[in-house]
Design a protein around this motif. Structure first.
Motif, PDB file in Angstrom:
ATOM      1  N   PHE A 110       0.526  -1.506  -0.394  1.00  0.00           N
ATOM      2  CA  PHE A 110       0.039   0.139   0.338  1.00  0.00           C
ATOM      3  C   PHE A 110       0.889   1.493   0.256  1.00  0.00           C
ATOM      4  O   PHE A 110       0.465   1.925  -0.498  1.00  0.00           O
ATOM      5  N   GLN A 111       2.375   1.639   0.345  1.00  0.00           N
ATOM      6  CA  GLN A 111       2.760   1.812   0.529  1.00  0.00           C
ATOM      7  C   GLN A 111       3.226   2.602  -0.371  1.00  0.00           C
ATOM      8  O   GLN A 111       4.187   3.647  -0.178  1.00  0.00           O
ATOM      9  N   LYS A 112       3.073   2.402  -1.773  1.00  0.00           N
ATOM     10  CA  LYS A 112       3.804   2.207  -3.020  1.00  0.00           C
ATOM     11  C   LYS A 112       3.193   3.689  -3.267  1.00  0.00           C
ATOM     12  O   LYS A 112       3.959   4.865  -4.690  1.00  0.00           O
ATOM     13  N   VAL A 113       2.242   4.270  -2.698  1.00  0.00           N
ATOM     14  CA  VAL A 113       2.054   5.188  -2.765  1.00  0.00           C
ATOM     15  C   VAL A 113       1.972   6.085  -1.395  1.00  0.00           C
ATOM     16  O   VAL A 113       1.756   5.401  -0.669  1.00  0.00           O
ATOM     17  N   PRO A 114       1.737   7.295  -1.677  1.00  0.00           N
ATOM     18  CA  PRO A 114       2.215   8.359  -0.277  1.00  0.00           C
ATOM     19  C   PRO A 114       0.645   8.764   0.489  1.00  0.00           C
ATOM     20  O   PRO A 114       1.297   8.442   1.923  1.00  0.00           O
ATOM     21  N   THR A 115       0.100   8.217   0.158  1.00  0.00           N
ATOM     22  CA  THR A 115      -1.287   8.638   1.226  1.00  0.00           C
ATOM     23  C   THR A 115      -2.524   7.850   0.690  1.00  0.00           C
ATOM     24  O   THR A 115      -2.841   6.780  -0.108  1.00  0.00           O
ATOM     25  N   THR A 116      -3.708   7.579   1.753  1.00  0.00           N
ATOM     26  CA  THR A 116      -5.266   6.970   1.439  1.00  0.00           C
ATOM     27  C   THR A 116      -6.319   7.101   0.578  1.00  0.00           C
ATOM     28  O   THR A 116      -6.820   7.283   1.096  1.00  0.00           O
TER      29      THR A 116
ATOM     30  N   PRO B 265     -20.244   8.855  -1.225  1.00  0.00           N
ATOM     31  CA  PRO B 265     -19.663   7.850  -2.400  1.00  0.00           C
ATOM     32  C   PRO B 265     -18.913   7.862  -2.672  1.00  0.00           C
ATOM     33  O   PRO B 265     -18.425   8.608  -2.927  1.00  0.00           O
ATOM     34  N   VAL B 266     -18.247   6.380  -2.764  1.00  0.00           N
ATOM     35  CA  VAL B 266     -16.393   5.965  -3.388  1.00  0.00           C
ATOM     36  C   VAL B 266     -17.401   6.712  -4.840  1.00  0.00           C
ATOM     37  O   VAL B 266     -18.349   6.123  -5.623  1.00  0.00           O
ATOM     38  N   PRO B 267     -16.667   7.590  -5.842  1.00  0.00           N
ATOM     39  CA  PRO B 267     -17.165   8.027  -7.872  1.00  0.00           C
ATOM     40  C   PRO B 267     -17.092   6.834  -8.246  1.00  0.00           C
ATOM     41  O   PRO B 267     -16.108   5.746  -7.963  1.00  0.00           O
ATOM     42  N   GLU B 268     -18.070   6.774  -8.735  1.00  0.00           N
ATOM     43  CA  GLU B 268     -18.419   5.194  -9.530  1.00  0.00           C
ATOM     44  C   GLU B 268     -16.982   4.785 -10.659  1.00  0.00           C
ATOM     45  O   GLU B 268     -17.065   3.663 -10.700  1.00  0.00           O
ATOM     46  N   GLN B 269     -16.060   5.732 -11.372  1.00  0.00           N
ATOM     47  CA  GLN B 269     -14.706   4.590 -12.039  1.00  0.00           C
ATOM     48  C   GLN B 269     -13.731   5.060 -11.240  1.00  0.00           C
ATOM     49  O   GLN B 269     -13.331   3.694 -11.349  1.00  0.00           O
ATOM     50  N   LEU B 270     -14.031   4.834  -9.898  1.00  0.00           N
ATOM     51  CA  LEU B 270     -13.394   4.446  -9.287  1.00  0.00           C
ATOM     52  C   LEU B 270     -13.766   3.098  -8.220  1.00  0.00           C
ATOM     53  O   LEU B 270     -12.953   2.443  -7.980  1.00  0.00           O
ATOM     54  N   ARG B 271     -15.200   3.452  -8.041  1.00  0.00           N
ATOM     55  CA  ARG B 271     -16.014   2.500  -7.502  1.00  0.00           C
ATOM     56  C   ARG B 271     -15.596   0.738  -9.029  1.00  0.00           C
ATOM     57  O   ARG B 271     -15.099  -0.318  -8.366  1.00  0.00           O
ATOM     58  N   LYS B 272     -15.715   1.277 -10.395  1.00  0.00           N
ATOM     59  CA  LYS B 272     -15.611   0.961 -11.134  1.00  0.00           C
ATOM     60  C   LYS B 272     -14.094  -0.588 -10.874  1.00  0.00           C
ATOM     61  O   LYS B 272     -13.893  -1.594 -11.664  1.00  0.00           O
ATOM     62  N   LYS B 273     -13.207   1.030 -10.367  1.00  0.00           N
ATOM     63  CA  LYS B 273     -11.931   0.068 -10.333  1.00  0.00           C
ATOM     64  C   LYS B 273     -11.898  -0.997  -9.864  1.00  0.00           C
ATOM     65  O   LYS B 273     -10.963  -1.920 -10.067  1.00  0.00           O
ATOM     66  N   ILE B 274     -12.033  -0.635  -8.742  1.00  0.00           N
ATOM     67  CA  ILE B 274     -12.030  -1.344  -6.972  1.00  0.00           C
ATOM     68  C   ILE B 274     -12.562  -2.447  -7.639  1.00  0.00           C
ATOM     69  O   ILE B 274     -12.115  -3.580  -7.657  1.00  0.00           O
ATOM     70  N   ARG B 275     -13.387  -2.684  -8.241  1.00  0.00           N
ATOM     71  CA  ARG B 275     -14.404  -4.048  -8.159  1.00  0.00           C
ATOM     72  C   ARG B 275     -14.086  -4.519  -9.605  1.00  0.00           C
ATOM     73  O   ARG B 275     -13.707  -5.387  -9.438  1.00  0.00           O
ATOM     74  N   LYS B 276     -12.863  -4.386 -10.644  1.00  0.00           N
ATOM     75  CA  LYS B 276     -12.955  -4.960 -11.579  1.00  0.00           C
ATOM     76  C   LYS B 276     -10.889  -5.506 -10.988  1.00  0.00           C
ATOM     77  O   LYS B 276     -11.120  -6.697 -10.633  1.00  0.00           O
ATOM     78  N   TRP B 277     -10.321  -5.224 -10.089  1.00  0.00           N
ATOM     79  CA  TRP B 277      -9.142  -5.717  -9.509  1.00  0.00           C
ATOM     80  C   TRP B 277      -9.672  -6.795  -7.750  1.00  0.00           C
ATOM     81  O   TRP B 277      -9.047  -7.392  -7.418  1.00  0.00           O
ATOM     82  N   ASN B 278     -10.506  -6.309  -7.391  1.00  0.00           N
ATOM     83  CA  ASN B 278     -11.525  -7.484  -6.602  1.00  0.00           C
ATOM     84  C   ASN B 278     -12.241  -8.228  -7.215  1.00  0.00           C
ATOM     85  O   ASN B 278     -13.600  -7.969  -6.854  1.00  0.00           O
TER      86      ASN B 278
ATOM     87  N   GLY C 115      -7.499   9.623  -4.483  1.00  0.00           N
ATOM     88  CA  GLY C 115      -6.885   9.773  -6.119  1.00  0.00           C
ATOM     89  C   GLY C 115      -5.427   8.685  -5.678  1.00  0.00           C
ATOM     90  O   GLY C 115      -4.694   8.108  -6.451  1.00  0.00           O
ATOM     91  N   ASP C 116      -4.714   8.951  -4.588  1.00  0.00           N
ATOM     92  CA  ASP C 116      -3.737   7.984  -4.267  1.00  0.00           C
ATOM     93  C   ASP C 116      -4.090   6.668  -4.322  1.00  0.00           C
ATOM     94  O   ASP C 116      -3.559   5.383  -4.810  1.00  0.00           O
TER      95      ASP C 116
ATOM     96  N   ASN D 141      -6.171   5.468  -6.354  1.00  0.00           N
ATOM     97  CA  ASN D 141      -6.567   4.966  -8.291  1.00  0.00           C
ATOM     98  C   ASN D 141      -5.644   4.985  -8.701  1.00  0.00           C
ATOM     99  O   ASN D 141      -5.350   4.030  -9.415  1.00  0.00           O
ATOM    100  N   GLU D 142      -4.560   5.595  -7.876  1.00  0.00           N
ATOM    101  CA  GLU D 142      -2.969   5.658  -8.795  1.00  0.00           C
ATOM    102  C   GLU D 142      -2.539   4.053  -8.251  1.00  0.00           C
ATOM    103  O   GLU D 142      -1.511   2.912  -9.375  1.00  0.00           O
ATOM    104  N   TRP D 143      -2.562   3.494  -7.113  1.00  0.00           N
ATOM    105  CA  TRP D 143      -1.996   2.100  -6.987  1.00  0.00           C
ATOM    106  C   TRP D 143      -3.191   1.309  -7.144  1.00  0.00           C
ATOM    107  O   TRP D 143      -2.022   0.102  -7.749  1.00  0.00           O
ATOM    108  N   LEU D 144      -3.576   1.577  -7.111  1.00  0.00           N
ATOM    109  CA  LEU D 144      -4.112   0.153  -8.840  1.00  0.00           C
ATOM    110  C   LEU D 144      -4.252   0.103  -9.762  1.00  0.00           C
ATOM    111  O   LEU D 144      -4.455  -0.375 -10.089  1.00  0.00           O
ATOM    112  N   ASP D 145      -3.657   1.249 -10.399  1.00  0.00           N
ATOM    113  CA  ASP D 145      -3.027   1.257 -12.054  1.00  0.00           C
ATOM    114  C   ASP D 145      -1.651   0.302 -12.036  1.00  0.00           C
ATOM    115  O   ASP D 145      -1.363  -0.286 -12.328  1.00  0.00           O
ATOM    116  N   MET D 146      -0.610   0.455 -10.488  1.00  0.00           N
ATOM    117  CA  MET D 146       0.553  -0.473 -10.069  1.00  0.00           C
ATOM    118  C   MET D 146       0.195  -1.605  -9.957  1.00  0.00           C
ATOM    119  O   MET D 146       1.122  -2.807  -9.528  1.00  0.00           O
TER     120      MET D 146
END
Length: 279
Positions: free
Chosen positions: A44-50, A152-165, A53-54, A56-61
């Protein structure tokens, strides 16, 4: 506890016990996990905060991080299908066949799957399953994060989270649907009336037990990894300190677990000594 049906049934045989579990919507769940365990999970610490936005960046990597986990930390699983892992399944196997078989197995093992996003409705269904009294259902919301991301979690971020999980998302979608079918069977109007009554009961319980703006004592201290979160806890008022319901409703999870272990160890000791004890 990571669920293992064989081991659990040795202690609580399925024909003598009700098996109940709970799920949470994957978007909010992952955001909460990332925030709560940030200090413990090196990935998780590959990005500086929780912040979102971070995250979202973490999910990309994330796919690259998990593909190279030769140096995996023992808590690596926290960042990938954690609910699926908690049920005893492999969180890295996301084939449709494996996830489908897992869902069928969970359905056969559990009498009721609750949804934490609809906690009052879940509590009512649980009461109905167990045939408990309303007084048995009084609770206080404990250990929740204060001052977290609003809304609520923004829809674009929610979709990315669901895809990863993917597995967690499939679990939630399936059992959320069955949850609402159970509510339909229970009766929607009856559910509405009962949730209002339970909410009022909990509010009265809080007034009975809790004092505001007091320092938490040792029993009520909450597990806060990294100490970077503000968590909701309670301090008992003077009149309720000896009231076991108030005491247990406000007790930290680690302290409560220890108390249960100590009580059951004492009961087993008495059994081994051949002494009778009250259940």
């Amino acid at each position: 506890m990571r669920f293992d049906s064989i081991e659990v049934e040795k202690i609580m045989p399925k024909h003598k016990a009700k098996y109940v579990t709970i799920l949470r919507e994957p978007g909010r769940l992952f955001e909460s996990i990332f925030d709560y365990y940030y200090e413990q999970v090196p990935f998780f610490q590959k990005v500086p905060t929780t912040t979102r936005g971070d995250i979202n960046e973490w999910l990309d990597m994330a796919p690259t991080l998990y593909a190279k986990r030769a140096n995996k930390n023992k808590l690596w699983f926290i960042g990938k299908n954690m609910e699926f892992f908690d049920f005893g399944f492999n969180p890295l196997n996301e084939t449709d066949e494996y996830i489908g078989a897992a869902i069928k197995k969970i359905e056969s093992q559990f009498d009721l799957v609750l949804i934490s996003d609809y906690f009052l409705e879940s509590a009512v269904l649980f009461k109905d399953l167990m045939n408990w009294e309303w007084k048995d259902m009084r609770t206080l919301k404990l250990n929740s994060r204060i001052k977290v991301n609003d809304g609520p979690v923004p829809e674009q971020l929610r979709k990315k989270i669901r895809k990863w999980n993917k597995a967690d998302a499939a679990l939630f979608d399936h059992f959320n649907a069955t949850f609402w079918r159970k509510i339909q069977d229970y009766n929607l109007e009856k559910m509405r009336v009962d949730t209002v009554a339970l909410k009022r009961l909990n509010e009265e319980f809080e007034k009975e037990c809790v004092t505001a703006n007091a320092t938490l004592d040792d029993d009520n201290l909450l597990y806060n990894p990294g100490q970077h979160l503000t968590l909701k806890g309670y301090s008992l008022n003077k009149d309720s300190k000896k009231h076991w319901e108030c005491s247990r409703a406000t007790m930290g999870t680690l302290q409560y677990s220890k108390k249960l272990r100590d009580e059951y160890n004492e009961k087993w000791r008495q059994i081994e000594d051949g002494n009778e004890f009250e259940t």
